[in-house]
Design an enzyme around this catalytic site. Structure first.
Site, PDB file in Angstrom:
ATOM      1  N   ARG A 235       2.734   0.251  -5.284  1.00 34.64           N
ATOM      2  CA  ARG A 235       2.083  -0.747  -4.450  1.00 34.64           C
ATOM      3  C   ARG A 235       2.205  -2.099  -5.141  1.00 34.64           C
ATOM      4  O   ARG A 235       2.105  -2.203  -6.364  1.00 34.64           O
ATOM      5  CB  ARG A 235       0.608  -0.406  -4.213  1.00 34.64           C
ATOM      6  CG  ARG A 235       0.359   0.647  -3.137  1.00 34.64           C
ATOM      7  CD  ARG A 235       0.670   0.093  -1.749  1.00 34.64           C
ATOM      8  NE  ARG A 235       0.275   0.999  -0.685  1.00 34.64           N
ATOM      9  CZ  ARG A 235       1.087   1.826  -0.059  1.00 34.64           C
ATOM     10  NH1 ARG A 235       2.360   1.889  -0.427  1.00 34.64           N
ATOM     11  NH2 ARG A 235       0.654   2.592   0.926  1.00 34.64           N
ATOM     12  N   GLU A 264       3.264  -9.249   1.440  1.00 31.81           N
ATOM     13  CA  GLU A 264       4.375  -8.748   2.236  1.00 31.81           C
ATOM     14  C   GLU A 264       4.251  -9.254   3.671  1.00 31.81           C
ATOM     15  O   GLU A 264       3.169  -9.196   4.249  1.00 31.81           O
ATOM     16  CB  GLU A 264       4.403  -7.216   2.214  1.00 31.81           C
ATOM     17  CG  GLU A 264       4.663  -6.634   0.832  1.00 31.81           C
ATOM     18  CD  GLU A 264       4.749  -5.114   0.831  1.00 31.81           C
ATOM     19  OE1 GLU A 264       4.688  -4.502   1.922  1.00 31.81           O
ATOM     20  OE2 GLU A 264       4.888  -4.525  -0.253  1.00 31.81           O
ATOM     21  N   HIS A 283      10.052  -2.994   1.302  1.00 32.47           N
ATOM     22  CA  HIS A 283       9.136  -1.845   1.393  1.00 32.47           C
ATOM     23  C   HIS A 283       9.777  -0.727   2.224  1.00 32.47           C
ATOM     24  O   HIS A 283       9.222  -0.277   3.235  1.00 32.47           O
ATOM     25  CB  HIS A 283       7.794  -2.261   1.998  1.00 32.47           C
ATOM     26  CG  HIS A 283       6.678  -1.353   1.565  1.00 32.47           C
ATOM     27  ND1 HIS A 283       5.441  -1.826   1.181  1.00 32.47           N
ATOM     28  CD2 HIS A 283       6.599   0.002   1.438  1.00 32.47           C
ATOM     29  CE1 HIS A 283       4.658  -0.801   0.856  1.00 32.47           C
ATOM     30  NE2 HIS A 283       5.351   0.307   1.010  1.00 32.47           N
TER      31      HIS A 283
END
Length: 326
Positions: A235, A264, A283
């Protein structure tokens, strides 16, 4: 107790629609779609099951007061940090995750990044684009040392693949353990600073918890060997981005492969884009062709277990924020 006509709410990111494969559940249950706090607040009254596909959502906090019948919450992601709001942690409602679906593909991504760094694929591409023939020597992969921070199912799969190509792999967990099949050693997180200098690659595969948030900062980067590379598939908030940028600028580490970020999407003007020794992906490390359908199938299988009164699979330890290991 589970009922045959259970109401399920599927919470997605705005505009995503019902995930592929979830339509099959409409023959067995009342299925509702929500995509933000407002629509979730309207849909959740009477719902027994909440399936969350948006791992960044904060909608549950907004809608929680209307959840009057929840018996199970499922996340179609490995990380469940967004769902563990205080009332969920304090309740007896089980939370499950998507453990197992992404493990192998994430491990392949990590191994690919290791090989890319050692063989300087990025340098080859730059030279190709410049139409320049430059002979160079590159690093061997076998014999490199890897520290996997996070010894769960994803970390263990990373360990298997890295060992298969001759790398020496150790892990970091909440506490030290010995006699492990995948790792040469598992160190306690408290010992991280003292062991970081010994590794060529440091891979973050830990979940985001209060204990891991901001784990990698200035001190950790200074402790790493100057030739080491960081790979983060856990993360984003586990890494202090400002400290990482400074470490790259100062040559405290030799590069990074980043699939997750504190913010993000990563802003277009962020300094991380400008480093030739930083590999950036959006991601997507574990997202293989068909992953959405695989997640739906996993949830439906668990739903059938729940309907039958059987134990749920992939139950998260809410106090820890991940599935515990014996």
């Amino acid at each position: 107790m589970p009922t045959a006509d259970a109401k399920i709410v599927v919470l997605t990111a705005p505009g995503e629609g019902l995930p592929e494969g979830m339509e099959a559940l409409k023959k067995e249950a009342e299925v509702h779609l929500a995509e933000d706090g407002s629509t979730l607040r309207n849909a959740i009254p009477g719902a027994a099951v909440l399936c969350v596909t948006d791992f960044r959502t904060d909608a549950l906090s907004e809608a929680w007061a209307a959840a009057d019948n929840l018996q199970w919450i499922h996340a179609t992601s490995a990380g469940v940090d967004a769902l563990l709001i205080p009332p969920v942690r304090e309740s007896d409602i089980p939370v499950t995750n998507a453990r197992g679906v992404f493990d192998l593909c994430i491990a392949e991504y990590v191994l690919g990044q290791v090989i890319s760094f050692c063989k300087d694929f990025a340098g080859n591409l730059r030279l190709q684009q410049a139409q320049q023939w430059v002979h160079r020597e590159t690093e061997p992969v076998a014999g490199r040392t890897v520290l996997v921070v996070g010894a769960g199912s994803i970390g263990r799969q990373i360990g298997r693949l890295c060992k298969a190509v001759g790398m020496a792999v150790d892990g970091v967990g909440r506490r030290a353990r010995s006699g492990d099949d995948e790792f040469g050693a598992i160190y306690a997180q408290a010992d991280l600073l003292s062991i970081l200098p010994d590794y060529d690659f440091v891979v973050i595969a830990a979940p985001l918890t209060p204990q891991t948030e901001g784990l990698f900062g200035q001190a950790e980067f200074k402790a790493m060997h100057p030739s080491a590379r960081l790979i983060n598939i856990g993360r984003g908030p586990i890494v202090q981005t400002t400290a990482l940028v400074a470490a790259l600028e100062n040559g405290e580490i030799d590069g990074a492969a980043l699939d997750v970020f504190e913010q993000e999407p990563l802003p277009a003007d962020h300094p991380l884009w400008g480093f030739e020794n930083v590999h950036i992906s959006a991601h997507m490390a574990g997202d293989f062709f068909g992953w959405r359908k695989a997640l739906s199938e996993q949830f439906i299988e668990n739903f059938h277990r729940w309907q039958a009164g059987d134990p749920l699979q992939n139950v998260v330890d809410k106090a820890q924020g991940f599935i515990g290991t014996n």
